[in-house]
Design a protein around this motif. Sequence first.
Motif, mmCIF file in Angstrom:
data_model
loop_
_atom_site.group_PDB
_atom_site.id
_atom_site.type_symbol
_atom_site.label_atom_id
_atom_site.label_comp_id
_atom_site.label_asym_id
_atom_site.label_seq_id
_atom_site.Cartn_x
_atom_site.Cartn_y
_atom_site.Cartn_z
ATOM 1 N N HIS A 159 11.286 7.808 15.438
ATOM 2 C CA HIS A 159 12.478 8.125 16.101
ATOM 3 C C HIS A 159 12.247 7.853 17.506
ATOM 4 N N ARG A 160 13.395 7.438 18.160
ATOM 5 C CA ARG A 160 13.205 6.877 19.832
ATOM 6 C C ARG A 160 13.101 8.090 20.492
ATOM 7 N N SER A 161 12.250 7.887 21.442
ATOM 8 C CA SER A 161 12.063 9.147 22.340
ATOM 9 C C SER A 161 13.074 9.207 23.369
ATOM 10 N N ALA A 162 13.445 10.512 23.581
ATOM 11 C CA ALA A 162 14.404 10.684 24.817
ATOM 12 C C ALA A 162 13.602 11.173 25.999
ATOM 13 N N ALA A 163 12.292 11.378 25.940
ATOM 14 C CA ALA A 163 11.618 11.625 27.294
ATOM 15 C C ALA A 163 11.893 10.607 28.333
ATOM 16 N N VAL A 164 12.020 11.352 29.681
ATOM 17 C CA VAL A 164 11.878 10.752 31.133
ATOM 18 C C VAL A 164 10.778 9.575 31.117
ATOM 19 N N TYR A 165 9.667 9.791 30.559
ATOM 20 C CA TYR A 165 8.593 9.197 30.467
ATOM 21 C C TYR A 165 8.032 9.021 29.091
ATOM 22 N N PRO A 166 8.636 7.951 28.186
ATOM 23 C CA PRO A 166 8.389 8.248 26.703
ATOM 24 C C PRO A 166 6.849 7.700 26.691
ATOM 25 N N VAL A 167 6.158 7.596 25.753
ATOM 26 C CA VAL A 167 4.848 7.276 25.289
ATOM 27 C C VAL A 167 5.373 5.706 24.738
ATOM 28 N N ALA A 168 4.570 4.744 25.294
ATOM 29 C CA ALA A 168 5.091 3.430 24.830
ATOM 30 C C ALA A 168 4.572 2.616 23.594
ATOM 31 N N ARG A 169 3.524 3.263 23.023
ATOM 32 C CA ARG A 169 3.158 3.025 21.763
ATOM 33 C C ARG A 169 2.205 3.929 21.274
ATOM 34 N N ARG A 170 1.818 3.985 19.995
ATOM 35 C CA ARG A 170 1.037 4.919 19.381
ATOM 36 C C ARG A 170 -0.367 4.852 19.936
ATOM 37 N N PRO A 171 -0.817 6.174 20.431
ATOM 38 C CA PRO A 171 -2.089 6.118 20.988
ATOM 39 C C PRO A 171 -3.228 6.465 20.292
ATOM 40 N N VAL A 172 -4.297 5.803 20.507
ATOM 41 C CA VAL A 172 -5.537 6.111 19.668
ATOM 42 C C VAL A 172 -6.628 6.605 20.854
ATOM 43 N N LEU A 173 -6.671 8.001 20.691
ATOM 44 C CA LEU A 173 -7.417 8.757 21.791
ATOM 45 C C LEU A 173 -8.927 8.198 21.931
ATOM 46 N N VAL A 174 -9.500 8.010 20.939
ATOM 47 C CA VAL A 174 -10.731 7.597 20.774
ATOM 48 C C VAL A 174 -10.972 6.203 21.754
ATOM 49 N N ASN A 175 -10.171 5.080 21.507
ATOM 50 C CA ASN A 175 -10.163 3.989 22.285
ATOM 51 C C ASN A 175 -9.845 4.281 23.834
ATOM 52 N N LEU A 176 -8.784 5.119 24.120
ATOM 53 C CA LEU A 176 -8.377 5.407 25.415
ATOM 54 C C LEU A 176 -9.564 6.171 26.032
ATOM 55 N N HIS A 177 -10.296 7.099 25.552
ATOM 56 C CA HIS A 177 -11.435 7.594 26.196
ATOM 57 C C HIS A 177 -12.620 6.783 26.205
ATOM 58 N N ARG A 178 -12.934 5.756 25.469
ATOM 59 C CA ARG A 178 -14.044 4.719 25.585
ATOM 60 C C ARG A 178 -13.403 3.774 26.569
ATOM 61 N N HIS A 179 -12.329 3.348 26.786
ATOM 62 C CA HIS A 179 -11.984 2.416 27.692
ATOM 63 C C HIS A 179 -12.302 2.843 29.153
ATOM 64 N N LEU A 180 -11.870 4.038 29.208
ATOM 65 C CA LEU A 180 -11.884 4.772 30.606
ATOM 66 C C LEU A 180 -13.465 5.040 30.819
ATOM 67 N N ALA A 181 -14.107 5.553 29.875
ATOM 68 C CA ALA A 181 -15.690 5.862 29.973
ATOM 69 C C ALA A 181 -16.260 4.701 30.689
ATOM 70 N N VAL A 182 -15.977 3.412 29.869
ATOM 71 C CA VAL A 182 -16.560 2.253 30.184
ATOM 72 C C VAL A 182 -16.366 1.856 31.806
ATOM 73 N N HIS A 183 -15.170 2.059 32.010
ATOM 74 C CA HIS A 183 -14.491 1.556 33.296
ATOM 75 C C HIS A 183 -15.235 2.533 34.463
ATOM 76 N N LYS A 184 -15.431 3.942 34.317
ATOM 77 C CA LYS A 184 -15.943 4.856 35.155
ATOM 78 C C LYS A 184 -17.423 4.376 35.282
ATOM 79 N N CYS A 185 -18.036 4.041 34.115
ATOM 80 C CA CYS A 185 -19.597 3.868 34.164
ATOM 81 C C CYS A 185 -19.590 2.524 35.039
ATOM 82 N N ARG A 186 -18.767 1.318 34.891
ATOM 83 C CA ARG A 186 -18.798 0.139 35.757
ATOM 84 C C ARG A 186 -18.773 0.404 37.218
#
Length: 264
Positions: A159-186
Amino acid sequence: MELVESRGQPHRSRSRPAPTFKHAPPQFHQYTIVNKAPNPPYRGAPLWKCSVFYYWWQYLRHNQDYRDTCINGGVGPCARLYRDFGNIYRQTFREWWGVHHYLFAEQPAAAFTRDNHRFGDAAQIVDVQIDVSLGPEAVERSLKELHTQLLFPDRRALHRSAAVYPVARRPVLVNLHRHLAVHKCRLRFPDVPDENIADRMGLNAAEQANGISRSYLQRLGHSTRDIDIELRRAKRKAVQHDLRCARLLIEGVGRGEFPVRTNG
């Protein structure tokens, strides 16, 4: 149907339902309705990190344009976003979420008055409450979505989201965490080679080449030089991938879109 008038006007519904979210919200209190808890971003992660909205907040904190806008009191390239999200550097995530969770809550113009609606053999009538302040188009869209939920309950996630700020795509938290952790380490170690960043972050690469493992060559007493070269190349590639994803996610969240990995 029950007509519900918002903006402080009296209505016949006894109370509004608790806020609902298309994706799992952070769990500080049991006041939300969640269809299914997501996989945690890492083993042992607290419940309030098991939410795409936590990472939305985290990635926005790494957007330099947004940081500059906050420093200037809301004046800058992210002024419009600032009016909704505020100064995220002055609050903990829990404090910020308590005030701003409405940005991500679903805001349908029509909702069931009970949670256990389904078509039965004897009756095909359900009770619905309508928020007349949201306009006829929103009401029509919400009623169609409610009808779809009744007929095809397995399609709820589509179903289409009716939120003011909808989540743009299905999130994968493992990937979001890893991308950010590597960015912070760099950021913390700007001069460290990529392969060393991979070792620090535990990014593993297959220690083999042409189907032969490194340990096998060691047991035979042969040189592992070729495999070591391939291993370093694989580690560098993994780190560069995570850094590229983090950069795109940080850029996208500064436009009010998350998680997106494309240029605006």
